[in-house]
Design a protein around this motif. Structure first.
Motif, PDB file in Angstrom:
ATOM      1  N   ALA A 161      -7.343   4.953  -3.694  1.00  0.00           N
ATOM      2  CA  ALA A 161      -6.379   4.308  -3.065  1.00  0.00           C
ATOM      3  C   ALA A 161      -6.225   2.699  -3.280  1.00  0.00           C
ATOM      4  O   ALA A 161      -5.263   2.118  -3.365  1.00  0.00           O
ATOM      5  CB  ALA A 161      -6.720   4.576  -1.790  1.00  0.00           C
ATOM      6  N   GLN A 162      -7.625   1.875  -3.595  1.00  0.00           N
ATOM      7  CA  GLN A 162      -7.422   0.490  -3.975  1.00  0.00           C
ATOM      8  C   GLN A 162      -6.976   0.265  -5.145  1.00  0.00           C
ATOM      9  O   GLN A 162      -5.993  -0.559  -5.179  1.00  0.00           O
ATOM     10  CB  GLN A 162      -8.878   0.110  -3.625  1.00  0.00           C
ATOM     11  N   ASP A 163      -7.239   1.099  -6.232  1.00  0.00           N
ATOM     12  CA  ASP A 163      -6.670   0.856  -7.499  1.00  0.00           C
ATOM     13  C   ASP A 163      -5.102   1.171  -7.202  1.00  0.00           C
ATOM     14  O   ASP A 163      -4.375   0.315  -8.180  1.00  0.00           O
ATOM     15  CB  ASP A 163      -7.532   1.719  -8.474  1.00  0.00           C
ATOM     16  N   SER A 164      -4.619   2.091  -6.712  1.00  0.00           N
ATOM     17  CA  SER A 164      -3.243   2.331  -6.665  1.00  0.00           C
ATOM     18  C   SER A 164      -2.472   1.205  -5.859  1.00  0.00           C
ATOM     19  O   SER A 164      -1.427   0.919  -6.313  1.00  0.00           O
ATOM     20  CB  SER A 164      -3.010   3.844  -5.819  1.00  0.00           C
ATOM     21  N   LEU A 165      -3.135   0.650  -4.825  1.00  0.00           N
ATOM     22  CA  LEU A 165      -2.437  -0.245  -4.000  1.00  0.00           C
ATOM     23  C   LEU A 165      -2.565  -1.408  -5.014  1.00  0.00           C
ATOM     24  O   LEU A 165      -1.461  -2.178  -5.098  1.00  0.00           O
ATOM     25  CB  LEU A 165      -3.503  -0.468  -2.712  1.00  0.00           C
ATOM     26  N   ALA A 166      -3.519  -1.859  -5.840  1.00  0.00           N
ATOM     27  CA  ALA A 166      -3.483  -2.956  -6.536  1.00  0.00           C
ATOM     28  C   ALA A 166      -2.494  -2.832  -7.681  1.00  0.00           C
ATOM     29  O   ALA A 166      -1.782  -3.897  -8.213  1.00  0.00           O
ATOM     30  CB  ALA A 166      -5.061  -3.095  -7.310  1.00  0.00           C
TER      31      ALA A 166
END
Length: 170
Positions: A161-166
């Motif tokens: 989710a952090q990667d997708s958000l970034a």
């Protein structure tokens, strides 16, 4: 001659009455001993369902049965004195004393059986407790593994989710 015969008859009647009285005393003492023995046997049966307090009552019952056996021996002494005047009464008292001893033996065997059953039940209870502990440890271990796996999945999902958000921000 009739006076001496009358006196002899009166003496024989008195001796017979005393012998009968002694036999009645022996029979009454035997009945009391049998009642004590019956009470001890009832207490032994009750002891099967009790815990540590049962051991104390068991010891008391054993002491009462020993006293009952001593009473039976005393009854035998009384009946032996009455034997000359009343052999039938003496034979009955002896049979009753033997029955009291047999009852004492049965009570003792029952007490041993009760103790064995209590020990067996205690051992089985300890085994069940140990099995429950092992099962609880297995459940705890399984729950910990499941929690660790869920934590790892959540961590991976969080990182994704952090990667997708970034990536979305970029």
């Amino acid at each position: 001659a009739t006076e001496s015969a009358t006196a002899a008859a009166a003496a024989a009647k008195m001796a017979a009455a005393k012998a009968e009285s002694d036999a009645e005393l022996a029979t009454a003492a035997l009945a009391s001993a049998q009642a004590d023995l019956a009470a001890a046997e009832r207490e032994r049966v009750d002891a099967a369902v009790l815990t540590k307090a049962a051991a104390t009552r068991h010891e008391d019952a054993t002491n009462r049965t020993l006293r009952a056996a001593a009473d039976a021996a005393a009854i035998r002494a009384l009946t032996s004195k009455a034997t000359a005047a009343s052999e039938a009464s003496t034979r009955k008292a002896e049979a009753d004393a033997d029955a009291a001893e047999a009852a004492l033996e049965r009570v003792t065997l029952q007490a041993e059986s009760i103790n064995a059953n209590v020990e067996k039940a205690s051992a089985q209870a300890r085994e069940r407790v140990e099995a429950a502990k092992v099962q609880a440890e297995q459940i705890k271990s399984n729950a910990n593994r499941a929690a660790d796996a869920a934590k790892a999945r959540a961590s991976i999902e969080h990182a994704e989710a952090q990667d997708s958000l970034a990536a979305a921000k970029a």
